[in-house]
Scaffold this active site. Structure first.
Site, PDB file in Angstrom:
ATOM      1  N   GLY A   9       0.832  -1.192   0.000  1.00  0.00           N
ATOM      2  CA  GLY A   9       0.000   0.000   0.000  1.00  0.00           C
ATOM      3  C   GLY A   9       0.867   1.242   0.000  1.00  0.00           C
ATOM      4  O   GLY A   9       2.007   1.224  -0.457  1.00  0.00           O
ATOM      5  N   CYS A  10       0.339   2.303   0.543  1.00  0.00           N
ATOM      6  CA  CYS A  10       1.053   3.577   0.578  1.00  0.00           C
ATOM      7  C   CYS A  10       2.351   3.450   1.375  1.00  0.00           C
ATOM      8  O   CYS A  10       2.353   2.966   2.503  1.00  0.00           O
ATOM      9  CB  CYS A  10       0.155   4.647   1.203  1.00  0.00           C
ATOM     10  SG  CYS A  10       0.967   6.248   1.348  1.00  0.00           S
ATOM     11  N   PHE A  11       3.449   3.921   0.794  1.00  0.00           N
ATOM     12  CA  PHE A  11       4.729   3.796   1.484  1.00  0.00           C
ATOM     13  C   PHE A  11       4.815   4.652   2.732  1.00  0.00           C
ATOM     14  O   PHE A  11       5.615   4.377   3.630  1.00  0.00           O
ATOM     15  CB  PHE A  11       5.932   4.006   0.564  1.00  0.00           C
ATOM     16  CG  PHE A  11       5.930   5.177  -0.369  1.00  0.00           C
ATOM     17  CD1 PHE A  11       5.324   6.379  -0.088  1.00  0.00           C
ATOM     18  CD2 PHE A  11       6.583   5.054  -1.586  1.00  0.00           C
ATOM     19  CE1 PHE A  11       5.358   7.455  -0.969  1.00  0.00           C
ATOM     20  CE2 PHE A  11       6.627   6.116  -2.494  1.00  0.00           C
ATOM     21  CZ  PHE A  11       6.007   7.314  -2.177  1.00  0.00           C
ATOM     22  N   TRP A  12       4.005   5.688   2.861  1.00  0.00           N
ATOM     23  CA  TRP A  12       4.022   6.511   4.078  1.00  0.00           C
ATOM     24  C   TRP A  12       3.698   5.665   5.305  1.00  0.00           C
ATOM     25  O   TRP A  12       4.281   5.856   6.368  1.00  0.00           O
ATOM     26  CB  TRP A  12       3.015   7.642   3.995  1.00  0.00           C
ATOM     27  CG  TRP A  12       3.237   8.671   2.942  1.00  0.00           C
ATOM     28  CD1 TRP A  12       4.373   8.907   2.215  1.00  0.00           C
ATOM     29  CD2 TRP A  12       2.276   9.626   2.499  1.00  0.00           C
ATOM     30  NE1 TRP A  12       4.176   9.943   1.354  1.00  0.00           N
ATOM     31  CE2 TRP A  12       2.889  10.413   1.505  1.00  0.00           C
ATOM     32  CE3 TRP A  12       0.958   9.889   2.845  1.00  0.00           C
ATOM     33  CZ2 TRP A  12       2.227  11.447   0.857  1.00  0.00           C
ATOM     34  CZ3 TRP A  12       0.301  10.922   2.192  1.00  0.00           C
ATOM     35  CH2 TRP A  12       0.929  11.690   1.209  1.00  0.00           C
TER      36      TRP A  12
END
Length: 174
Positions: A9-12
């Site tokens: 998913g989102c790397f953040w």
């Protein structure tokens, strides 16, 4: 030191969750698994580059075992969702692992098998040989720490960090 290249998913979110673990010395957000050299965030978001949002997690195995890093990976995202995590949709948000050698491939496969049991089946996490990693733009690095009150961070990253904190308490930083 060992580095794993992981997409969930989102790397953040992965970045924020890995930073709470003792023994993790570096987390770099970036892109891997695609066919475009030096992609930009904007290009990756179109889904046309083939790249996933990835974190390069570097850790000291004398402090935190590789199995813990991998089990945390399968805790911080839902590996049963194909090409998405929550409201983030597209191949750039796929669940993927990019082994750099045969030993990592074996570790990744074992972790995926453990996760398959934990999640009750249906794991779609792909394991694809590592080719190249492209660090994301500077503003993506350590995004959560720089933007702790940003809406996405509060709604999506915080719950993932909390899951890792709850499940891996012996390995938390002070």
């Amino acid at each position: 030191m060992t580095t794993f290249y992981l997409a969930g998913g989102c790397f953040w979110c992965l970045d924020a969750a890995y930073r709470v673990l003792r023994g993790v010395s570096s987390v770099v957000s970036g892109y891997a698994g695609g066919h475009v050299a030096s992609p930009t965030y904007e290009a990756v978001c179109t889904g046309s580059t083939g790249h996933a949002e990835v974190v390069a997690v570097t850790f000291d195995e004398s402090v935190i075992p590789a199995e813990v890093i991998l089990d945390a990976f399968f805790t911080m995202h839902d590996p049963r969702q194909l090409n998405r995590q929550g409201n983030d949709e597209g191949t750039q948000y796929r669940s993927a692992m990019f082994p750099t050698d045969a030993d990592q491939r074996a570790q990744f496969e074992a972790a995926r098998d453990r996760a398959n049991e934990t999640w009750g089946g249906g794991i779609v996490t792909e394991i694809t040989d590592f080719t190249e990693f492209f660090p994301a733009e500077d503003y993506h690095q350590d995004f959560f720490a720089k933007n702790p009150t940003q809406g996405y961070c509060l709604a999506v990253a915080v719950p993932k960090v909390n899951k890792v904190r709850a499940g891996f308490a012996p390995y938390l930083t002070a």
